[in-house]
Motif scaffolding. Structure first.
Motif, PDB file in Angstrom:
ATOM      1  N   ILE A   1       0.850  -1.185   0.000  1.00  0.00           N
ATOM      2  CA  ILE A   1       0.000   0.000   0.000  1.00  0.00           C
ATOM      3  C   ILE A   1       0.893   1.245   0.000  1.00  0.00           C
ATOM      4  O   ILE A   1       1.750   1.411   0.874  1.00  0.00           O
ATOM      5  N   ALA A   2       0.687   2.106  -0.983  1.00  0.00           N
ATOM      6  CA  ALA A   2       1.431   3.361  -1.073  1.00  0.00           C
ATOM      7  C   ALA A   2       0.542   4.510  -0.598  1.00  0.00           C
ATOM      8  O   ALA A   2      -0.652   4.560  -0.909  1.00  0.00           O
ATOM      9  N   TYR A   3       1.128   5.411   0.171  1.00  0.00           N
ATOM     10  CA  TYR A   3       0.372   6.561   0.649  1.00  0.00           C
ATOM     11  C   TYR A   3       1.309   7.763   0.774  1.00  0.00           C
ATOM     12  O   TYR A   3       2.535   7.626   0.827  1.00  0.00           O
ATOM     13  N   ARG A   4       0.717   8.940   0.812  1.00  0.00           N
ATOM     14  CA  ARG A   4       1.471  10.179   1.008  1.00  0.00           C
ATOM     15  C   ARG A   4       1.006  10.843   2.295  1.00  0.00           C
ATOM     16  O   ARG A   4      -0.166  10.738   2.672  1.00  0.00           O
ATOM     17  N   THR A   5       1.924  11.521   2.927  1.00  0.00           N
ATOM     18  CA  THR A   5       1.586  12.297   4.115  1.00  0.00           C
ATOM     19  C   THR A   5       1.291  13.732   3.688  1.00  0.00           C
ATOM     20  O   THR A   5       2.157  14.416   3.148  1.00  0.00           O
ATOM     21  N   THR A   6       0.081  14.162   3.906  1.00  0.00           N
ATOM     22  CA  THR A   6      -0.353  15.497   3.502  1.00  0.00           C
ATOM     23  C   THR A   6      -0.644  16.341   4.750  1.00  0.00           C
ATOM     24  O   THR A   6      -0.565  15.858   5.884  1.00  0.00           O
ATOM     25  N   ARG A   7      -1.006  17.601   4.506  1.00  0.00           N
ATOM     26  CA  ARG A   7      -1.357  18.470   5.630  1.00  0.00           C
ATOM     27  C   ARG A   7      -2.556  17.935   6.407  1.00  0.00           C
ATOM     28  O   ARG A   7      -2.709  18.176   7.603  1.00  0.00           O
ATOM     29  N   ASP A   8      -3.453  17.226   5.692  1.00  0.00           N
ATOM     30  CA  ASP A   8      -4.658  16.692   6.329  1.00  0.00           C
ATOM     31  C   ASP A   8      -4.460  15.286   6.875  1.00  0.00           C
ATOM     32  O   ASP A   8      -5.412  14.667   7.357  1.00  0.00           O
ATOM     33  N   GLY A   9      -3.242  14.760   6.768  1.00  0.00           N
ATOM     34  CA  GLY A   9      -2.988  13.411   7.240  1.00  0.00           C
ATOM     35  C   GLY A   9      -2.629  12.483   6.091  1.00  0.00           C
ATOM     36  O   GLY A   9      -2.513  12.910   4.932  1.00  0.00           O
ATOM     37  N   PRO A  10      -2.457  11.185   6.355  1.00  0.00           N
ATOM     38  CA  PRO A  10      -2.072  10.249   5.304  1.00  0.00           C
ATOM     39  C   PRO A  10      -3.193  10.027   4.305  1.00  0.00           C
ATOM     40  O   PRO A  10      -4.376  10.026   4.655  1.00  0.00           O
ATOM     41  N   ALA A  11      -2.803   9.842   3.040  1.00  0.00           N
ATOM     42  CA  ALA A  11      -3.787   9.601   1.983  1.00  0.00           C
ATOM     43  C   ALA A  11      -3.242   8.527   1.055  1.00  0.00           C
ATOM     44  O   ALA A  11      -2.099   8.622   0.597  1.00  0.00           O
ATOM     45  N   PRO A  12      -4.024   7.478   0.786  1.00  0.00           N
ATOM     46  CA  PRO A  12      -3.549   6.423  -0.113  1.00  0.00           C
ATOM     47  C   PRO A  12      -3.399   6.940  -1.535  1.00  0.00           C
ATOM     48  O   PRO A  12      -4.105   7.870  -1.958  1.00  0.00           O
ATOM     49  N   GLU A  13      -2.486   6.336  -2.266  1.00  0.00           N
ATOM     50  CA  GLU A  13      -2.256   6.734  -3.655  1.00  0.00           C
ATOM     51  C   GLU A  13      -3.477   6.450  -4.518  1.00  0.00           C
ATOM     52  O   GLU A  13      -3.751   7.150  -5.480  1.00  0.00           O
ATOM     53  N   SER A  14      -4.210   5.388  -4.191  1.00  0.00           N
ATOM     54  CA  SER A  14      -5.390   5.031  -4.984  1.00  0.00           C
ATOM     55  C   SER A  14      -6.283   4.127  -4.156  1.00  0.00           C
ATOM     56  O   SER A  14      -5.877   3.582  -3.130  1.00  0.00           O
ATOM     57  N   GLY A  15      -7.526   3.970  -4.601  1.00  0.00           N
ATOM     58  CA  GLY A  15      -8.431   2.990  -4.004  1.00  0.00           C
ATOM     59  C   GLY A  15      -9.510   3.559  -3.122  1.00  0.00           C
ATOM     60  O   GLY A  15     -10.569   2.960  -2.985  1.00  0.00           O
ATOM     61  N   ALA A  16      -9.280   4.702  -2.467  1.00  0.00           N
ATOM     62  CA  ALA A  16     -10.285   5.229  -1.557  1.00  0.00           C
ATOM     63  C   ALA A  16      -9.919   6.648  -1.140  1.00  0.00           C
ATOM     64  O   ALA A  16      -8.763   7.062  -1.234  1.00  0.00           O
ATOM     65  N   ARG A  17     -10.945   7.379  -0.657  1.00  0.00           N
ATOM     66  CA  ARG A  17     -10.719   8.698  -0.083  1.00  0.00           C
ATOM     67  C   ARG A  17     -10.835   8.589   1.431  1.00  0.00           C
ATOM     68  O   ARG A  17     -11.762   7.960   1.954  1.00  0.00           O
ATOM     69  N   VAL A  18      -9.890   9.181   2.129  1.00  0.00           N
ATOM     70  CA  VAL A  18      -9.882   9.106   3.587  1.00  0.00           C
ATOM     71  C   VAL A  18     -10.887  10.105   4.158  1.00  0.00           C
ATOM     72  O   VAL A  18     -10.796  11.307   3.901  1.00  0.00           O
ATOM     73  N   VAL A  19     -11.834   9.588   4.920  1.00  0.00           N
ATOM     74  CA  VAL A  19     -12.778  10.452   5.632  1.00  0.00           C
ATOM     75  C   VAL A  19     -12.241  10.774   7.014  1.00  0.00           C
ATOM     76  O   VAL A  19     -12.302  11.913   7.483  1.00  0.00           O
ATOM     77  N   ARG A  20     -11.686   9.769   7.664  1.00  0.00           N
ATOM     78  CA  ARG A  20     -11.142   9.949   9.004  1.00  0.00           C
ATOM     79  C   ARG A  20     -10.151   8.828   9.261  1.00  0.00           C
ATOM     80  O   ARG A  20     -10.369   7.687   8.838  1.00  0.00           O
ATOM     81  N   ALA A  21      -9.067   9.110   9.943  1.00  0.00           N
ATOM     82  CA  ALA A  21      -8.075   8.082  10.265  1.00  0.00           C
ATOM     83  C   ALA A  21      -7.571   8.283  11.683  1.00  0.00           C
ATOM     84  O   ALA A  21      -7.004   9.327  12.011  1.00  0.00           O
ATOM     85  N   ARG A  22      -7.835   7.271  12.520  1.00  0.00           N
ATOM     86  CA  ARG A  22      -7.307   7.235  13.877  1.00  0.00           C
ATOM     87  C   ARG A  22      -6.567   5.906  14.053  1.00  0.00           C
ATOM     88  O   ARG A  22      -6.753   4.976  13.256  1.00  0.00           O
ATOM     89  N   PRO A  23      -5.757   5.764  15.090  1.00  0.00           N
ATOM     90  CA  PRO A  23      -5.030   4.499  15.266  1.00  0.00           C
ATOM     91  C   PRO A  23      -5.924   3.277  15.409  1.00  0.00           C
ATOM     92  O   PRO A  23      -5.509   2.162  15.094  1.00  0.00           O
ATOM     93  N   ASP A  24      -7.176   3.478  15.870  1.00  0.00           N
ATOM     94  CA  ASP A  24      -8.062   2.337  16.093  1.00  0.00           C
ATOM     95  C   ASP A  24      -9.285   2.326  15.178  1.00  0.00           C
ATOM     96  O   ASP A  24     -10.076   1.378  15.219  1.00  0.00           O
ATOM     97  N   ARG A  25      -9.429   3.351  14.338  1.00  0.00           N
ATOM     98  CA  ARG A  25     -10.621   3.388  13.478  1.00  0.00           C
ATOM     99  C   ARG A  25     -10.332   4.242  12.253  1.00  0.00           C
ATOM    100  O   ARG A  25      -9.822   5.361  12.365  1.00  0.00           O
ATOM    101  N   VAL A  26     -10.675   3.690  11.081  1.00  0.00           N
ATOM    102  CA  VAL A  26     -10.458   4.387   9.812  1.00  0.00           C
ATOM    103  C   VAL A  26     -11.764   4.361   9.026  1.00  0.00           C
ATOM    104  O   VAL A  26     -12.425   3.312   8.935  1.00  0.00           O
ATOM    105  N   SER A  27     -12.130   5.505   8.461  1.00  0.00           N
ATOM    106  CA  SER A  27     -13.313   5.588   7.600  1.00  0.00           C
ATOM    107  C   SER A  27     -12.866   5.951   6.193  1.00  0.00           C
ATOM    108  O   SER A  27     -12.129   6.928   5.998  1.00  0.00           O
ATOM    109  N   LEU A  28     -13.298   5.155   5.221  1.00  0.00           N
ATOM    110  CA  LEU A  28     -12.921   5.354   3.831  1.00  0.00           C
ATOM    111  C   LEU A  28     -14.171   5.519   2.977  1.00  0.00           C
ATOM    112  O   LEU A  28     -15.179   4.832   3.195  1.00  0.00           O
ATOM    113  N   GLU A  29     -14.086   6.403   1.999  1.00  0.00           N
ATOM    114  CA  GLU A  29     -15.189   6.575   1.055  1.00  0.00           C
ATOM    115  C   GLU A  29     -14.797   5.935  -0.269  1.00  0.00           C
ATOM    116  O   GLU A  29     -13.751   6.242  -0.850  1.00  0.00           O
ATOM    117  N   VAL A  30     -15.657   5.044  -0.740  1.00  0.00           N
ATOM    118  CA  VAL A  30     -15.442   4.357  -2.009  1.00  0.00           C
ATOM    119  C   VAL A  30     -16.742   4.428  -2.803  1.00  0.00           C
ATOM    120  O   VAL A  30     -17.800   3.993  -2.317  1.00  0.00           O
TER     121      VAL A  30
END
Length: 656
Positions: A501-530
């Motif tokens: 899995i490739a991702y970039r660190t942005t001002r808003d937090g980590p974002a995957p290169e492809s596959g989904a949009r990050v809605v929220r990311a915490r160490p114990d819970r991640v929400s993705l929009e697909v």
């Protein structure tokens, strides 16, 4: 009246009996082997007595130690649970001889039903229908298929199906050896194997005053290795006439041996709806909760009442209501020959709710070891109809968080939703269910959903403090945040699919290169929009293992290093122990330098009450043999090495 009860058992059945004792005001005593010193049943008892050692033969199968423990703890009664010595007449007599109350049937009734061959003779004389026995020594191809069965014991041990006459001698020898190892009795008998037969049983409860209750039927046809996996009550699709025949035969069996207490009479029902007596289990069954749910009773409380000399509460049992289904959650890998798995059970969280019951032998943080049965828990659902109970159980299992060893949870969910199981008539339920459908039921997860789970694992780690992140340790408690893409590698378990899995660190937090949009990311819970739909993933990390529970299922990943360690490679032809266990025997004549053929069983391992064969990977020569009977091995231990025969060069083509 019983004041203090010792339960001569362990795990979930000990905990279940203690639960009833607490409700009745009875003090409890646990016994434990050394590996079970901090087990949940020990923690929950009022007192506990150590049984020195680890193996069942040194601990839970020692009648003398169990009786001594009861006397030392001041118990006045003993409940055997199920398995171990629960159907041992000598143990029942020893308990009584020590002046203790035995919570179970009379020793003579246990003895009468202990041997399946003698029990069949007794039931045949009483007019109960039987399958005609076959003498293995004179069997011919016309008698096939045959079922070889150990005369004593249960749990699928010492059982083999023979479909080719040339295999009979070898399978008979194997069944005999397994019966001796498991039960100390090598008697094995043969009878016709009924194709597409259903395993139907009748629960009975009898008192010392002539009362016998028949508490409905159970269907236990979904089995692996002749051991039950999913059970339900009542058995679907039975006619009133067939049900009456089963009840009549069960009452006859109970009265013939002067039975008292809880017992189960098991039948094999053929496709032609003919019932045949299999055996009588003179104890409480693993699957008793489905009967309790349907009849609204406590079978353990009734056992204690009858043991104290009391009558059944009424001449007739309560009226049944609704349908109940139970699934056994095992630490095992169905896709790889049902191999048992061991390790730390980090989390066992089954959603609570109306109609759901959990009987578990383990809690968070417990270790699943090699000495005992790999069942973690039983999950039961009760609802007004069969379809509703099946739906509730499947969804409850799907939502459960089970972090630790590989389990059969996904198989259970898929089995409950399979069209053959969903058929309300029960016409497509039989003991061959997994023989026909296992391959389809154990296919890997949806690749797209699995990759989304891997993305969630990656993002959760990316926002986790460095000291808490899984995988190889980092220097210090900080991490560099470069502008270029970062990658994370995971291997999914148990299908071994690798994800990068490739991702970039942005001002808003980590974002995957492809596959989904990050809605929220915490160490114990991640929400993705697909595709416009937001999905939520719960993430938990334990060392290099990451567990992701999402809307489409649960996933386990192992965090991989960036580069493969050459030291992890093994020589071609190496036979490694697939699980921790004990070497119980080797193939006849197996020696270094000997010839072996592809698929030939070479080594037998025993783990968690089951035997597993290690097969030759190719035709060739055995160049190393490190296994020997009695040796304890860890998972991945080198057992032997087979050097494959060189391929003969192809003959040159002739050209005219």
């Amino acid at each position: 009246m019983i004041g203090t009860l010792l339960v001569a058992n362990r795990g979930e059945i000990a905990r279940r009996i203690f639960r009833t004792c607490r409700a009745l005001g009875i003090a409890t005593v646990a016994v434990h082997s050394d590996p079970d010193a901090d087990a949940p049943h020990v923690r929950e008892a009022d007192a506990a007595v150590r049984l020195p050692g680890a193996a069942p033969a040194d601990t839970y199968l020692r009648a003398d130690l169990l009786v001594r423990a009861a006397l030392a703890a001041g118990a006045d009664a003993v409940h055997p649970g199920y398995g171990f010595l629960s159907e041992n007449a000598a143990f029942a007599r020893a308990v009584a001889d020590a002046g203790l109350l035995w919570v179970g049937p009379p020793a003579d009734a246990i003895a009468a039903m202990a041997s399946k061959t003698r029990a069949k003779e007794l039931m045949g004389a009483a007019g109960v229908p039987l399958l005609a026995p076959v003498d293995p020594g004179t069997a011919t191809a016309d008698d096939l298929p045959l079922l070889l069965k150990a005369a004593t014991g249960g749990g699928g041990r010492g059982m083999r199906v023979v479909r080719e006459i040339r295999e009979l001698t070898g399978e008979l020898r194997a069944a005999t050896a397994e019966a001796v190892a498991a039960f100390g009795d090598g008697e094995v008998f043969a009878e016709p194997y009924v194709e597409r037969g259903r395993h139907i049983e009748v629960q009975i409860m009898a008192d010392a005053h002539g009362g016998v209750w028949t508490l409905g039927t159970r269907d236990c046809s979904l089995q692996r290795r002749h051991q039950k996996v999913i059970e339900e009550a009542p058995a679907p699709g039975l006619t009133d006439e067939l049900r009456a025949r089963l009840y009549g035969a069960a009452v006859t069996a109970a009265r013939t041996v002067g039975y008292r207490g809880a017992g189960t009479v098991e039948f094999l029902v053929s496709a032609g709806k003919d019932p045949y007596f299999l055996e009588m289990n003179t104890r409480l069954q693993v699957e008793h909760p489905v009967t309790e749910a349907v009849f609204g009773i406590d079978l353990v409380a009734l056992q204690l009442r009858v043991a104290e000399g009391g009558p059944l509460p009424a001449a007739e049992p309560p009226q049944p209501s609704g349908h109940a289904v139970e699934a056994r959650l095992y630490a095992e890998d169905p896709a790889h020959d049902w191999r048992p798995r061991t390790g730390t059970l980090h989390t066992l969280d089954v959603p609570e709710g109306p109609g759901v019951r959990l009987d578990a032998g383990y809690t968070d943080g417990d270790t699943v070891g090699v000495h005992y049965d790999p069942m973690l828990a039983k999950v039961v659902a009760h609802a007004p109809s069969r379809a509703e109970a099946v739906r509730l159980l499947a969804r409850t299992l799907e939502r459960a968080r089970v972090h630790g060893p590989v389990t059969n949870r996904e198989l259970l969910v898929r089995s409950l939703r399979h069209p053959d199981f969903a058929d309300p008539t029960g016409a497509r339920l039989d003991t061959g269910f997994y023989g026909r459908h296992l391959a389809a039921l154990t296919t890997g997860p949806d690749p797209r959903e699995q990759r989304l789970a891997a993305i969630a694992a990656t993002l959760a780690e990316a926002v986790r403090p460095a000291a808490d992140a899984p995988g190889p340790a980092r220097l210090g408690a900080w991490r560099n945040v470069p502008s270029g893409p970062q990658t994370k590698r995971y291997r999914s378990e148990p299908d071994a699919t690798e994800h990068e899995i490739a991702y970039r660190t942005t001002r808003d937090g980590p974002a995957p290169e492809s596959g989904a949009r990050v809605v929220r990311a915490r160490p114990d819970r991640v929400s993705l929009e697909v595709d416009g739909v937001t999905r939520h993933f719960a993430v938990a990390a334990h060392h290099d293992q990451v567990y992701v529970d999402g809307p489409a299922g649960s996933y386990t990943f192992t965090a991989l290093p960036r580069f493969t360690d050459p030291a992890t490679h093994t020589a071609p032809g190496s036979l490694l122990a697939p699980m921790p266990g004990t070497v119980v025997r080797l193939a006849d004549g197996l020696v270094t330098g000997g010839a072996v053929t592809a698929g030939q069983p070479l080594i037998w391992l025993e783990a968690m009450k089951m035997e597993h064969r290690v097969l030759a990977p190719a035709t060739g020569t055995l160049t190393a043999l490190h296994a020997e009977p009695g040796r304890q091995v860890e998972v991945g231990a080198l057992l032997a090495v087979v050097q494959e025969n060189a391929q003969e060069p192809a003959a040159p083509e002739e050209h005219s």
